[in-house]
Design a protein around this motif. Structure first.
Motif, short mmCIF file in Angstrom:
data_model
loop_
_atom_site.label_atom_id
_atom_site.label_comp_id
_atom_site.label_asym_id
_atom_site.label_seq_id
_atom_site.Cartn_x
_atom_site.Cartn_y
_atom_site.Cartn_z
N PRO A 169 0.82 -1.22 0.00
CA PRO A 169 0.00 0.00 0.00
C PRO A 169 0.85 1.26 0.00
O PRO A 169 1.97 1.30 0.55
N ASP A 170 0.34 2.32 -0.61
CA ASP A 170 1.05 3.58 -0.70
C ASP A 170 1.20 4.28 0.65
O ASP A 170 1.98 5.23 0.78
N THR A 171 0.43 3.81 1.64
CA THR A 171 0.52 4.43 2.96
C THR A 171 1.85 4.11 3.66
O THR A 171 2.26 4.83 4.57
N ARG A 174 7.56 5.24 1.56
CA ARG A 174 8.19 4.69 0.36
C ARG A 174 9.71 4.58 0.46
O ARG A 174 10.28 3.56 0.06
#
Length: 331
Positions: A169-171, A174
């Motif tokens: 998930p992008d949450t 990164r």
């Protein structure tokens, strides 16, 4: 590559005692290319660490848009010469967005260097743990850990990284994710080198004496093996660091690495691939920074290897002596 070849590559690099640190620095300073590369690396690290201070001095923010500085009629090309370079924008601005290029390069250095450092740290910790455990363990343990290492080495690193980054998930932060994935799928080479070195060191007299005195395996590893493994591990880690910078840039370039608005050199290259004619500095600046960083770190890593290898240092001294003797004879 077989373990024998890997061992031969770094087998001569043994850890110098604490008193040999001065000799290491003297050998490293004696190599002009390595000294220049070290100076460049220090400047890049200072750029990354002082990015908030430098951008504040410039008066810009890496994520602030400046639509008034781009020519919408021409597709978003920066207004002014050389990509909009001015006293307010030291290296110009991005096409379409107008964001300050210097600020994004400085903050991009923080991301690229920190991700590469974290990934290298993960690789070294896992590689040393698996390598020492395999070298000191029983035949069964050695076989199991060696097969696991072989599987990791055989994995297609870039393909696996792309797959893992695409499903997370992008949450999740990164930069942390990129560092973990690069480290977790690339520690096999370190483990193979450490295992080969451990098997070689295990047969030496001082290790045998420690074993006969009743020391356990992990005490032997901590007190006798790890200090001797420091030099080859540091050498290999110095070679891994520029490779990890390239991996982070490649993943960001492919769109699965560091996500906007966090600046990254690879991400900047992704956005610049359509502007190489209208605004070439937008492509050349991050590409040049990436090349300079990787090249400097590679030269520095080779200098570290030579400084830690007594045989290489001896050959260097002999060659220097011959050159001086020839000059003296010619005179």
């Amino acid at each position: 590559m077989s373990e024998a070849l890997l061992s031969q590559e770094v087998g001569a690099v043994q850890a110098a005692p604490a008193s040999g640190a001065r000799q290491f620095w003297r050998r490293l300073r004696g190599q002009r290319a390595a000294a220049v590369a070290a100076a460049v690396v220090v400047l890049l690290v200072l750029l990354a660490l002082c990015a908030p201070l430098l951008t504040a001095l410039e008066g810009q923010d890496p994520n602030v848009y400046h639509p008034d500085l781009i020519d919408s009629a021409r597709g978003g090309v920066p207004i002014g010469s050389l990509g909009g370079i001015s006293g307010d924008h030291w290296l110009g601005i991005e096409p379409q967005t107008g964001r300050d290029l210097f600020a994004r390069l400085a903050y991009g250095a923080r991301v690229s260097l920190s991700v590469a450092f974290a990934a290298t740290l993960v690789q070294v910790l896992l590689g040393v743990a698996f390598g020492v455990a395999a070298g000191l363990g029983s035949k069964l343990v050695d076989n199991i850990l060696s097969r696991v290492t072989d599987v990791v080495v055989a994995l297609p690193v870039m393909v696996l990284s792309l797959a893992l980054l695409a499903i997370v998930p992008d949450t999740f932060p990164r930069p942390v994710l990129v560092a973990l994935i690069i480290g977790l799928v690339s520690w096999g080479g370190t483990a193979k080198i450490v295992r080969a070195q451990t098997l070689s060191l295990k047969s030496l007299d001082y290790v045998a004496a420690a074993r006969l005195s009743g020391w356990g395996k992990w005490r032997i590893a901590r007190r006798e093996l790890l200090p001797s493994l420091a030099a080859p591990v540091v050498t290999y880690a110095a070679l891994l660091f520029p490779s990890n910078i390239s991996s982070e840039a490649a993943l960001s370039f492919l769109g699965v690495g560091v996500k906007p608005p966090t600046p990254s050199w690879g991400q900047m290259l992704t956005s610049a691939d359509v502007w190489y004619q209208a605004a070439p500095q937008y492509l050349l600046l991050p590409a040049g920074m990436l090349f300079l960083t990787v090249f400097s770190l590679t030269v520095l890593a080779d200098g570290v290897r030579t400084a830690l290898d007594p045989r290489a240092a001896s050959r260097l001294r002999i060659g220097t002596g011959r050159k001086r003797a020839k000059k003296g004879g010619a005179a």
